[in-house]
Write a protein that holds these residues in place. Structure first.
Motif, mmCIF file in Angstrom:
data_model
loop_
_atom_site.group_PDB
_atom_site.id
_atom_site.type_symbol
_atom_site.label_atom_id
_atom_site.label_comp_id
_atom_site.label_asym_id
_atom_site.label_seq_id
_atom_site.Cartn_x
_atom_site.Cartn_y
_atom_site.Cartn_z
ATOM 1 N N GLN A 3 0.825 -1.213 0.000
ATOM 2 C CA GLN A 3 0.000 0.000 0.000
ATOM 3 C C GLN A 3 0.856 1.258 0.000
ATOM 4 N N ALA A 4 2.013 1.186 0.637
ATOM 5 C CA ALA A 4 2.863 2.367 0.777
ATOM 6 C C ALA A 4 3.916 2.474 -0.326
ATOM 7 N N LEU A 5 3.937 1.540 -1.245
ATOM 8 C CA LEU A 5 4.994 1.460 -2.250
ATOM 9 C C LEU A 5 5.205 2.764 -3.019
ATOM 10 N N ASP A 6 4.138 3.395 -3.445
ATOM 11 C CA ASP A 6 4.250 4.628 -4.230
ATOM 12 C C ASP A 6 3.898 5.873 -3.423
ATOM 13 N N SER A 7 3.950 5.758 -2.101
ATOM 14 C CA SER A 7 3.598 6.875 -1.222
ATOM 15 C C SER A 7 4.838 7.662 -0.817
ATOM 16 N N SER A 8 4.587 8.827 -0.292
ATOM 17 C CA SER A 8 5.681 9.601 0.290
ATOM 18 C C SER A 8 6.111 8.926 1.598
ATOM 19 N N HIS A 9 7.267 9.303 2.080
ATOM 20 C CA HIS A 9 7.757 8.746 3.345
ATOM 21 C C HIS A 9 6.765 9.026 4.469
ATOM 22 N N GLU A 10 6.244 10.232 4.525
ATOM 23 C CA GLU A 10 5.302 10.598 5.586
ATOM 24 C C GLU A 10 4.008 9.789 5.484
ATOM 25 N N ASP A 11 3.489 9.597 4.278
ATOM 26 C CA ASP A 11 2.266 8.803 4.115
ATOM 27 C C ASP A 11 2.507 7.340 4.519
ATOM 28 N N ALA A 12 3.676 6.797 4.161
ATOM 29 C CA ALA A 12 4.010 5.422 4.538
ATOM 30 C C ALA A 12 4.147 5.301 6.052
ATOM 31 N N ARG A 13 4.750 6.296 6.683
ATOM 32 C CA ARG A 13 4.898 6.298 8.142
ATOM 33 C C ARG A 13 3.539 6.361 8.820
ATOM 34 N N THR A 14 2.653 7.200 8.300
ATOM 35 C CA THR A 14 1.309 7.322 8.862
ATOM 36 C C THR A 14 0.546 6.008 8.720
ATOM 37 N N LEU A 15 0.683 5.349 7.579
ATOM 38 C CA LEU A 15 0.026 4.059 7.381
ATOM 39 C C LEU A 15 0.546 3.029 8.383
ATOM 40 N N ALA A 16 1.859 2.999 8.604
ATOM 41 C CA ALA A 16 2.439 2.067 9.575
ATOM 42 C C ALA A 16 1.884 2.328 10.971
ATOM 43 N N ILE A 17 1.734 3.582 11.336
ATOM 44 C CA ILE A 17 1.182 3.931 12.650
ATOM 45 C C ILE A 17 -0.283 3.526 12.728
ATOM 46 N N ARG A 18 -1.028 3.704 11.652
ATOM 47 C CA ARG A 18 -2.435 3.276 11.640
ATOM 48 C C ARG A 18 -2.544 1.772 11.860
ATOM 49 N N TYR A 19 -1.690 0.989 11.204
ATOM 50 C CA TYR A 19 -1.698 -0.458 11.426
ATOM 51 C C TYR A 19 -1.375 -0.780 12.883
ATOM 52 N N TRP A 20 -0.405 -0.077 13.442
ATOM 53 C CA TRP A 20 -0.030 -0.325 14.838
ATOM 54 C C TRP A 20 -1.214 -0.063 15.765
ATOM 55 N N TYR A 21 -1.855 1.086 15.628
ATOM 56 C CA TYR A 21 -2.977 1.449 16.497
ATOM 57 C C TYR A 21 -4.157 0.498 16.356
ATOM 58 N N ASP A 22 -4.480 0.115 15.128
ATOM 59 C CA ASP A 22 -5.738 -0.581 14.895
ATOM 60 C C ASP A 22 -5.616 -2.100 14.816
ATOM 61 N N VAL A 23 -4.483 -2.619 14.380
ATOM 62 C CA VAL A 23 -4.387 -4.053 14.113
ATOM 63 C C VAL A 23 -3.356 -4.740 15.006
ATOM 64 N N LEU A 24 -2.168 -4.212 15.095
ATOM 65 C CA LEU A 24 -1.063 -4.949 15.691
ATOM 66 C C LEU A 24 -0.956 -4.913 17.207
ATOM 67 N N ARG A 25 -1.059 -3.778 17.802
ATOM 68 C CA ARG A 25 -0.686 -3.660 19.215
ATOM 69 C C ARG A 25 -1.474 -4.554 20.155
ATOM 70 N N ASP A 26 -2.715 -4.885 19.837
ATOM 71 C CA ASP A 26 -3.509 -5.735 20.713
ATOM 72 C C ASP A 26 -3.686 -7.150 20.164
ATOM 73 N N HIS A 27 -3.027 -7.473 19.059
ATOM 74 C CA HIS A 27 -3.181 -8.789 18.440
ATOM 75 C C HIS A 27 -2.356 -9.821 19.219
ATOM 76 N N PRO A 28 -2.938 -10.988 19.513
ATOM 77 C CA PRO A 28 -2.215 -12.011 20.273
ATOM 78 C C PRO A 28 -0.903 -12.461 19.614
ATOM 79 N N ASP A 29 -0.838 -12.470 18.293
ATOM 80 C CA ASP A 29 0.399 -12.868 17.622
ATOM 81 C C ASP A 29 1.526 -11.885 17.906
ATOM 82 N N PHE A 30 1.211 -10.606 17.988
ATOM 83 C CA PHE A 30 2.237 -9.611 18.290
ATOM 84 C C PHE A 30 2.779 -9.850 19.700
#
Length: 71
Positions: A7-34
């Protein structure tokens, strides 16, 4: 992780960073696998992940309103 990278392949660095933070907040931080990945690393053992749940969220929600950029 692959989804985020593609998703971030053709994005700016800031947009890619924001996407990574969105994944962290919504998907990763509370996932049992993490949690298992971190715990197994700290305990120096192989991880024991549960089978993949196809109902896992695949697209993160927008950042919360109280998110402060750069923090």
């Amino acid at each position: 992780m692959k989804r985020q990278v593609y998703q971030a392949l053709d994005s700016s660095h800031e947009d890619a960073r924001t996407l990574a933070i969105r994944y962290w907040y919504d998907v990763l931080r509370d996932h049992p696998d993490f949690k298992e990945g971190i715990t197994s690393f700290l305990e120096k053992r192989a991880p024991s992940f549960d089978p993949w749940d196809p109902a896992t969220i695949s697209d993160p929600a927008p950042l919360p309103a109280d998110y402060v950029r750069g923090s």
